[in-house]
Scaffold this motif. Structure first.
Motif, PDB file in Angstrom:
ATOM      1  N   GLY A  26       0.836  -1.205   0.000  1.00  0.00           N
ATOM      2  CA  GLY A  26       0.000   0.000   0.000  1.00  0.00           C
ATOM      3  C   GLY A  26       0.863   1.244   0.000  1.00  0.00           C
ATOM      4  O   GLY A  26       2.009   1.230   0.465  1.00  0.00           O
ATOM      5  N   VAL A  27       0.321   2.331  -0.546  1.00  0.00           N
ATOM      6  CA  VAL A  27       1.017   3.616  -0.582  1.00  0.00           C
ATOM      7  C   VAL A  27       0.248   4.604   0.265  1.00  0.00           C
ATOM      8  O   VAL A  27      -0.942   4.835   0.038  1.00  0.00           O
ATOM      9  CB  VAL A  27       1.164   4.129  -2.027  1.00  0.00           C
TER      10      VAL A  27
ATOM     11  N   VAL B 271       5.671   3.719   1.417  1.00  0.00           N
ATOM     12  CA  VAL B 271       5.180   2.408   1.018  1.00  0.00           C
ATOM     13  C   VAL B 271       5.085   1.512   2.251  1.00  0.00           C
ATOM     14  O   VAL B 271       6.031   1.421   3.040  1.00  0.00           O
ATOM     15  CB  VAL B 271       6.113   1.761  -0.024  1.00  0.00           C
ATOM     16  N   ARG B 272       3.947   0.857   2.392  1.00  0.00           N
ATOM     17  CA  ARG B 272       3.738  -0.058   3.507  1.00  0.00           C
ATOM     18  C   ARG B 272       3.574  -1.468   2.944  1.00  0.00           C
ATOM     19  O   ARG B 272       2.670  -1.726   2.143  1.00  0.00           O
ATOM     20  CB  ARG B 272       2.505   0.350   4.303  1.00  0.00           C
ATOM     21  N   LEU B 273       4.456  -2.363   3.380  1.00  0.00           N
ATOM     22  CA  LEU B 273       4.402  -3.750   2.935  1.00  0.00           C
ATOM     23  C   LEU B 273       3.957  -4.620   4.099  1.00  0.00           C
ATOM     24  O   LEU B 273       4.635  -4.678   5.138  1.00  0.00           O
ATOM     25  CB  LEU B 273       5.771  -4.219   2.433  1.00  0.00           C
TER      26      LEU B 273
ATOM     27  N   LEU C 255       0.427  -6.050  -7.537  1.00  0.00           N
ATOM     28  CA  LEU C 255       0.275  -4.675  -8.001  1.00  0.00           C
ATOM     29  C   LEU C 255      -1.089  -4.361  -8.588  1.00  0.00           C
ATOM     30  O   LEU C 255      -1.367  -3.195  -8.896  1.00  0.00           O
ATOM     31  CB  LEU C 255       1.348  -4.359  -9.050  1.00  0.00           C
ATOM     32  N   ASP C 256      -1.942  -5.357  -8.768  1.00  0.00           N
ATOM     33  CA  ASP C 256      -3.257  -5.095  -9.349  1.00  0.00           C
ATOM     34  C   ASP C 256      -4.016  -4.096  -8.489  1.00  0.00           C
ATOM     35  O   ASP C 256      -4.147  -4.268  -7.273  1.00  0.00           O
ATOM     36  CB  ASP C 256      -4.046  -6.407  -9.455  1.00  0.00           C
ATOM     37  N   GLY C 257      -4.491  -3.014  -9.118  1.00  0.00           N
ATOM     38  CA  GLY C 257      -5.188  -1.961  -8.409  1.00  0.00           C
ATOM     39  C   GLY C 257      -4.276  -0.887  -7.864  1.00  0.00           C
ATOM     40  O   GLY C 257      -4.743   0.186  -7.447  1.00  0.00           O
ATOM     41  N   LEU C 258      -2.974  -1.127  -7.844  1.00  0.00           N
ATOM     42  CA  LEU C 258      -2.013  -0.142  -7.348  1.00  0.00           C
ATOM     43  C   LEU C 258      -1.281   0.549  -8.494  1.00  0.00           C
ATOM     44  O   LEU C 258      -1.071   1.767  -8.464  1.00  0.00           O
ATOM     45  CB  LEU C 258      -1.001  -0.829  -6.427  1.00  0.00           C
TER      46      LEU C 258
ATOM     47  N   VAL D 293       6.520   3.270  -6.543  1.00  0.00           N
ATOM     48  CA  VAL D 293       6.496   1.858  -6.927  1.00  0.00           C
ATOM     49  C   VAL D 293       7.254   1.665  -8.242  1.00  0.00           C
ATOM     50  O   VAL D 293       6.915   2.284  -9.266  1.00  0.00           O
ATOM     51  CB  VAL D 293       5.057   1.334  -7.073  1.00  0.00           C
ATOM     52  N   VAL D 294       8.255   0.806  -8.224  1.00  0.00           N
ATOM     53  CA  VAL D 294       9.007   0.449  -9.425  1.00  0.00           C
ATOM     54  C   VAL D 294       8.570  -0.946  -9.872  1.00  0.00           C
ATOM     55  O   VAL D 294       8.590  -1.888  -9.078  1.00  0.00           O
ATOM     56  CB  VAL D 294      10.526   0.461  -9.168  1.00  0.00           C
TER      57      VAL D 294
END
Length: 374
Positions: free
Chosen positions: A172-173, A179-181, A205-208, A327-328
């Motif tokens: 999440g961003v 960035v929160r993992l 990454l879907d949706g992000l 996000v890379v």
């Protein structure tokens, strides 16, 4: 708000470990997260041999292969490990167009020679050709398992925190681009995350981040014994005719007599990271066995070893290397990315540290996933 690390890397295959090394040696704080054990066989990077070569019909990739070769040598020097085995490379077949590749290599200043079939057959007994053959000396294999070990060891030496057995459940961003993992063992925060998760990329990454179509296939790989193990190993080969195949010395997986690794490039069934069954299709085995009988008479047409791996491919087989916010995306090596691993690691580290990315062809916009004016 402070972060636990500057750069988090998700996925410890070839691209992820290379990224961790590239970022750590720039003095960045890095955490590398892998859901399985390091060096696992569930993705695309395992095994003992992958092809390295310069022969592409595309000047961009030819240039990149030269840069990657220099980085492989640097990795060997810094790690003290021998990772490359140079055998030379051959390209042939009506759909491979060796004359077109030769013209590109000539323009790029890469040594090569274009041989008639009879001369190539005389030079490499046990191989059959029916048209012109491109030979270039700067080709061979890289040991991916040893390379991942070397990347990870050097990254750890540079201060990277490497955590295997740590699945990332969600990325999440936050409002401030932190960035929160969320992992199976807790939460990690980072200023930037590099997702180098191969077949698991869309799940994370879907949706992000908008992604292009990524096709995951289960490829089947076979090893065949050499009739005369005392002879010198053949070059690595890319042959496109009725089948699109590649073959190479098998490394440790080829056994003590250096059996040959052979596979089709583009014939694996579609699957998902979670849905792969790991079973070899008997029809694929029959196709490759018939191919060996016809084109590689120096091998015994009976595979002694077989396995599967995953490809994650874009529609045009170009890579995806781009950044959206913090996000890379470092993914979709499309079955030919292993040879570029240390260079892709440099590209991903550039993106993660705010430097310009690689060629625009690898951007999300070029793949139709983002507006070029984002």
């Amino acid at each position: 708000m402070s972060a636990d690390v500057e750069i988090a890397v998700v996925g410890a295959g070839l691209m992820g470990t290379a990224t961790a090394w590239a970022a750590a040696r720039r003095g960045r704080t890095v955490a590398l997260l892998e859901q399985f054990r390091l060096g696992h066989d569930r993705g695309s990077s395992h095994g003992s041999a992958r092809i390295v070569r310069r022969a592409y019909a595309d000047p961009l990739y030819v240039t990149m292969t030269g840069q990657a070769m220099a980085l492989w040598r640097e990795l060997e020097q810094e790690s003290g490990r021998t990772l490359l085995r140079i055998t030379g490379g051959l390209d042939h077949g009506s759909r491979r167009r060796p004359d077109r590749i030769a013209a590109v290599l000539d323009a790029c200043g890469v040594p090569h020679e274009l041989l008639p079939a009879a001369e190539a057959g005389h030079r490499w007994p046990g191989l059959r050709f029916d048209g012109p053959v491109l030979h270039h000396p700067e080709a061979g294999t890289v040991d991916p398992a040893a390379a991942m070990d070397a990347f990870a060891a050097l990254a750890r030496r540079g201060g990277a925190d490497i955590r295997d057995g740590t699945p990332v459940r969600r990325i999440g961003v936050e409002a401030d681009d932190l960035v929160r993992l969320e992992t199976a063992t807790g939460t990690l925060t980072a200023r930037t995350v590099v997702v180098a998760a191969g077949a698991w990329t869309r799940d994370l990454l879907d949706g992000l981040v908008p992604l292009p179509e990524l096709t995951v296939t289960q490829q089947q790989v076979f090893h065949f014994p050499r009739r005369d193990p005392a002879t010198a190993p053949w070059p690595v080969i890319v042959h496109k005719d009725a089948l699109s195949t590649y073959s190479l010395p098998g490394g440790r997986d080829g056994g003590p007599d250096d059996g040959r690794k052979i596979a089709e490039h583009d014939a694996g069934p579609r699957t998902t990271a979670a849905g792969r069954d790991g079973r070899v299709d008997p029809a694929a085995r029959d196709r490759i066995t018939a191919y060996v009988r016809d084109w590689l008479p120096g091998l015994l047409p009976e595979p002694f070893n077989e396995t599967t791996c995953l490809y994650t491919s874009t529609a045009n087989e170009d890579f995806v290397l781009d950044r959206v916010g913090p996000v890379v995306v470092c993914s979709s090596c499309s079955g030919h990315g292993a040879k570029f691993a240390p260079l892709i690691g440099e590209y991903a580290a550039d993106l993660a540290t705010g430097r310009p990315g690689p060629d625009p062809r690898f951007s999300l916009a070029a793949h139709g996933a983002l507006s070029p004016h984002r």
